[in-house]
Design an enzyme around this catalytic site. Structure first.
Site, PDB file in Angstrom:
ATOM      1  N   SER A   1     -14.967  18.582  91.537  1.00  0.00           N
ATOM      2  CA  SER A   1     -14.045  19.530  90.924  1.00  0.00           C
ATOM      3  C   SER A   1     -14.301  19.688  89.419  1.00  0.00           C
ATOM      4  O   SER A   1     -15.359  20.136  89.010  1.00  0.00           O
ATOM      5  CB  SER A   1     -12.609  19.085  91.197  1.00  0.00           C
ATOM      6  OG  SER A   1     -11.679  20.041  90.784  1.00  0.00           O
TER       7      SER A   1
ATOM      8  N   ASP B   1     -12.600  26.289  87.378  1.00  0.00           N
ATOM      9  CA  ASP B   1     -13.237  24.982  87.200  1.00  0.00           C
ATOM     10  C   ASP B   1     -14.451  24.891  88.114  1.00  0.00           C
ATOM     11  O   ASP B   1     -14.818  25.859  88.785  1.00  0.00           O
ATOM     12  CB  ASP B   1     -12.236  23.852  87.448  1.00  0.00           C
ATOM     13  CG  ASP B   1     -11.811  23.735  88.904  1.00  0.00           C
ATOM     14  OD1 ASP B   1     -11.943  24.723  89.657  1.00  0.00           O
ATOM     15  OD2 ASP B   1     -11.349  22.651  89.310  1.00  0.00           O
TER      16      ASP B   1
ATOM     17  N   ASP C   1     -15.269  23.673  90.995  1.00  0.00           N
ATOM     18  CA  ASP C   1     -15.268  23.984  92.421  1.00  0.00           C
ATOM     19  C   ASP C   1     -14.406  25.189  92.770  1.00  0.00           C
ATOM     20  O   ASP C   1     -14.266  25.540  93.936  1.00  0.00           O
ATOM     21  CB  ASP C   1     -14.850  22.767  93.250  1.00  0.00           C
ATOM     22  CG  ASP C   1     -13.370  22.445  93.153  1.00  0.00           C
ATOM     23  OD1 ASP C   1     -12.770  22.761  92.099  1.00  0.00           O
ATOM     24  OD2 ASP C   1     -12.813  21.874  94.108  1.00  0.00           O
TER      25      ASP C   1
ATOM     26  N   ASP D   1     -11.111  25.865  92.535  1.00  0.00           N
ATOM     27  CA  ASP D   1      -9.731  25.838  93.016  1.00  0.00           C
ATOM     28  C   ASP D   1      -8.712  25.889  91.880  1.00  0.00           C
ATOM     29  O   ASP D   1      -7.511  25.982  92.119  1.00  0.00           O
ATOM     30  CB  ASP D   1      -9.470  24.628  93.933  1.00  0.00           C
ATOM     31  CG  ASP D   1      -9.650  23.286  93.240  1.00  0.00           C
ATOM     32  OD1 ASP D   1     -10.038  23.261  92.054  1.00  0.00           O
ATOM     33  OD2 ASP D   1      -9.406  22.257  93.901  1.00  0.00           O
TER      34      ASP D   1
END
Length: 443
Positions: A101, A240, A242, A244
């Site tokens: 992430s 960010d 990833d 999400d």
């Protein structure tokens, strides 16, 4: 039961240490395959962000899954919410995302989604953990899985994202800065927004495996704020690593966090008559959000920190929107997990429907000064049990009374202690309170 391997957001750590090794990923793939294949559906999707260690972990997971008789479906670099969506549409038994992430490139992680596109239940995670501790035994060669790659995954997800934006609106005439954090949205977000009509100025779209989240994206907003001003853009949107999380910047360079985006989406749904109940935040959500929603007559409830907890409370209350101030915004009427692109599009929809710019849309909410201190602490000493920490906490809470809040919590993914203070005081005083409390933590 306490989990041995899974944390609050899957399994995460530094590459080459502890659990983020090819050996463990192989065993994890095998163990997960054994558990997931019990349903009779042996198809499992694998996606990843662009960090360099993803190649290693993908190969190890693929080997483990095939040795358990499962069919890995390789999606390549894709945002986390894309794998949640595609797991459901591909009728797979589960989806796996290889990503850490918002963490730096030298970290990585592995998390799972169920066939419904939501995070695996703790019950299933415990079943996988039980298998990990067993001896790995391959299925017969005739029963082994055969991996294959999906080449049009990005195109499918782009069309899904566009479908969540009302057909009567478009973004024609808008200049938008899009920062993809050199992460998983690099080949998706600019296409979604430009295909809806906007002029896109793309940043963070040249991932090289080690520049993910590096001075860019939703966790480092200075660069996009400066670029919005330089380009005289209408606004900016940042994700960010990833995809999400989402943050936005108005034309003045002001950064809007997850609390403010939740407020804008909730108010727009109220205006359109599509608000289902209320909105969920977390213990970290700003008091200003709670008060602004109360003024509108919108119920507000707080969950523990973590998008899993936000979603659980949303389901319990029967509500469709929730968010963390870090930028995880969940619009469950579109997808049952946080999705930076989809959430950003809902804010853009509110702009179009109200004919207001982002700067004006946020004016109904006044944020209290809120300071968050993160301290790496000595694992042998629990800060929540430390007498010095508790004494300072009591002193500050007595001074604040009902004019503010203090929240202490341990990170679920690393040995970091969070100290949050917010109050109807000057920012200087709030900073002083937070630093004083943080100084009592044994490092």
């Amino acid at each position: 039961m306490n989990k041995k391997y899974f944390g609050t957001d899957g399994i995460r750590g530094k590459v080459g240490e502890s659990l983020i090794t090819p050996e463990f990923a192989l065993k994890l793939g095998w163990a997960a395959g054994r558990v997931l294949a019990k349903s009779g559906n042996k198809k499992v999707l694998i996606g990843k962000d662009p960090r360099i260690s993803g190649y290693m972990l993908e190969a190890a997971l693929q080997a483990g899954l095939t040795s358990a008789g499962v069919i890995p479906v390789l999606m390549g670099p894709m945002p986390t919410p894309a794998i949640a969506y595609l797991t459901h549409t591909f009728r797979a038994t589960a989806g796996i995302v290889i990503s850490a992430s918002h963490n730096p490139y030298y970290d990585n992680g592995i998390k799972f989604f169920s066939d419904e596109g939501i995070k695996l239940s703790e019950k299933v995670e415990l079943e996988i953990e039980a298998e990990i501790d067993k001896e790995l035994k391959c299925v017969d060669s005739s029963e082994m899985g055969k991996a294959y790659r999906v080449n049009d995954a990005a195109g499918r997800y782009i069309e899904f994202c566009k479908s969540t934006f009302p057909s009567q609106y478009d973004l024609t005439g808008l200049k938008i800065v899009v920062d993809c954090a050199n992460g998983a949205t690099y080949h998706i977000a600019p296409s979604v927004i430009s295909e809806l009509g906007a002029e896109v100025i793309a940043m963070g779209v040249e991932p090289n495996g080690i520049n993910i989240n590096l001075n860019c994206g939703a966790t480092s907003m200075d660069a996009i704020a400066a670029r919005v001003l330089e380009e005289k853009a209408d606004f900016g949107i940042a994700f960010d690593g990833d995809g999400d999380r989402v943050m936005m910047v108005d034309h003045t360079g002001y950064v809007l966090d997850g609390d403010e985006l939740l407020y804008i989406i909730a108010r727009d749904k109220l205006r359109k008559g599509t608000l289902n109940g209320g909105a969920v935040g977390t213990k970290m959500s700003n008091l200003g959000l709670e008060q602004a929603l109360k003024t509108l007559g919108i119920p507000f409830d707080r969950s523990d920190v973590g998008d899993r907890h936000v979603m659980e409370l949303m389901k319990k209350n029967g509500w469709s929107i929730g968010a963390e101030n870090s930028g995880h915004v969940i619009c469950a009427d579109h997808l049952a997990t946080g999705d930076g692109i989809v959430s950003g599009l809902q804010v853009m929809s509110a702009m179009q429907g109200s004919r207001m710019n982002l700067h004006d849309l946020r004016q109904g909410m006044r944020k209290y000064p809120q300071i968050l201190e993160s301290i790496r602490y000595n694992n042998e000493i629990d800060p929540l049990q430390d007498e010095d920490v508790l004494a300072e906490l009591a002193r500050i809470e007595a001074l604040l009374g009902d004019r503010g809040r203090v929240l202490l919590r341990k990170s679920g993914t690393e040995p970091v202690f969070r100290v949050m203070v917010e109050a109807d005081e000057s920012e200087e005083k709030v900073i002083a309170y937070a630093k004083s409390l943080a100084s009592k933590v044994k490092v």
